[in-house]
Design an enzyme around this catalytic site. Structure first.
Site, short mmCIF file in Angstrom:
data_model
loop_
_atom_site.label_atom_id
_atom_site.label_comp_id
_atom_site.label_asym_id
_atom_site.label_seq_id
_atom_site.Cartn_x
_atom_site.Cartn_y
_atom_site.Cartn_z
CG HIS A 70 -6.05 -1.68 4.64
ND1 HIS A 70 -5.39 -0.75 3.77
CD2 HIS A 70 -5.70 -1.55 5.63
CE1 HIS A 70 -5.07 0.38 4.52
NE2 HIS A 70 -4.92 -0.38 5.60
CG ASP B 277 -8.72 -2.60 10.31
OD1 ASP B 277 -8.40 -2.40 11.76
OD2 ASP B 277 -8.52 -2.01 9.48
NE ARG C 79 -0.41 0.14 4.86
CZ ARG C 79 -1.08 0.97 5.92
NH1 ARG C 79 -2.11 1.73 5.91
NH2 ARG C 79 -0.30 0.56 7.24
CD GLU D 186 -16.62 3.06 0.73
OE1 GLU D 186 -15.96 3.40 1.43
OE2 GLU D 186 -17.87 3.04 0.49
NE ARG E 121 -3.23 -2.13 9.38
CZ ARG E 121 -4.03 -2.43 10.41
NH1 ARG E 121 -5.00 -3.15 10.21
NH2 ARG E 121 -4.12 -1.38 11.01
CG PHE F 291 -14.88 -0.38 2.06
CD1 PHE F 291 -15.93 -1.46 2.66
CD2 PHE F 291 -13.75 0.32 3.00
CE1 PHE F 291 -15.67 -1.35 4.26
CE2 PHE F 291 -14.03 0.16 4.26
CZ PHE F 291 -14.78 -0.59 4.98
#
Length: 313
Positions: free
Chosen positions: A109, A117, A10, A58, A167, A83
């Site tokens: 991610h 998360d 990322r 999104e 990530r 998303f």
């Protein structure tokens, strides 16, 4: 590989976008209120007039990207994989895929390594979803070098591209003078005659380490990095399967619909081969430190080594 340089892809995405924006004025970056996490904030600082924060919307962001592409610009729509591929699937399919617009989707991610998360954000289904959209190119780079090359290649490619980033920091394994990135072409990282390990993304470096451990046991494993899952490098996969007779696929994604399924679709039709798929086995993830989750779900070096050894024996 503790002494090897590690960078999260990322981070590579944000840096590559910034460089691309300096070189090409038609590059526009969109984000959904996650610029600090997706690292598109780096682009925002360098090119504020070509950065659009669409907010936590999104689906709308994909529509905006489609409009920009229709106007001749090259938009990179960015968000978490959950998303970008999940929440906005309909818009990606109908507004971008159906008209085959030149939109690039930067999905960060991805996979189980999102860590704390938890299951709601650990997208292990995105490759499967994006593979089913006609004309969509799907790329999952294995390290910083490959991620930079993938972003550049995506810009140069005409048509929709899904780019998958992680990530967790991963070892840099492609920093070699002869490294070449080409959409749809896999990379042989290690030659071998007893079986072929085909991997994508985060587990590629672990597969190389596992191959070294297997060599100590007298098992000679060929290792192939498939950074482009669609279109798949059919010629390379078929040749390796015929050469070694056994294939193992490894991915930080569900074993349903991802790299393993793409390889099995090909082999079952053109070269029936014994295959072991290593990945997330039809379960949701959970909250926890990324490294521990990688180990628990069997994607670390030791787990890959043990599974492959048992498969060969």
């Amino acid at each position: 590989m503790s002494d090897v340089k590690k960078i999260a892809t990322r981070e590579s995405y944000g840096n590559a976008l910034t460089q691309l924006g300096t070189e090409h004025e038609d590059v526009v970056v969109l984000d959904a209120d996650l610029a600090s996490a997706t690292k598109t904030g780096v682009f925002q600082k360098a090119h504020p007039d070509r950065f659009i924060d669409c907010g936590i919307a999104e689906c709308n962001m994909m529509g905006v990207a489609a409009g920009l592409a229709s106007a001749g610009l090259v938009p990179f729509a960015s968000s978490f994989a959950m998303f970008a591929a999940g929440r906005a699937y309909e818009q990606v399919r109908n507004s971008i895929g159906y008209p085959h617009l030149n939109v690039k989707i930067g999905a960060t991610h991805a996979g189980i390594s999102v860590g704390e998360d938890g299951a709601t954000h650990q997208c292990n289904e995105d490759i499967a979803l994006m593979r089913t959209i006609p004309g969509m190119t799907v790329i999952c780079p294995s390290d910083d070098v490959e991620a930079h090359a993938a972003v550049k290649a995506a810009y140069e490619h005409q048509g929709p591209v899904y780019l998958r980033f992680g990530r967790l920091a991963v070892p840099v394994i492609n920093d070699k003078p002869d490294y070449k990135f080409e959409i749809g072409k896999g990379v042989v990282l290690r030659e071998g005659k007893d079986l072929t390990i085909i991997a994508t993304g985060l587990p590629v470096s672990n597969c190389l380490e596992a191959a070294e451990k297997l060599a100590a046991d007298g098992i000679d494993a060929k290792v192939i990095n498939i950074h482009t899952i669609k279109p798949l490098d059919e010629e390379l996969v078929l040749a390796a399967a015929k050469e070694t007779g056994k294939v193992v696929t490894v991915e930080e994604h569900s074993v349903i619909g991802g790299l393993g399924s793409a390889v099995c679709d090909l082999l079952s039709e053109k070269a029936p081969t014994k295959v072991l798929k290593i990945g997330v086995n039809d379960v949701f993830g959970e909250s926890g430190p990324a490294v521990e989750l990688i180990r628990k779900y069997g994607l670390d070096t030791e787990s890959i080594y043990n599974k492959v050894k048992a498969f060969v024996k």
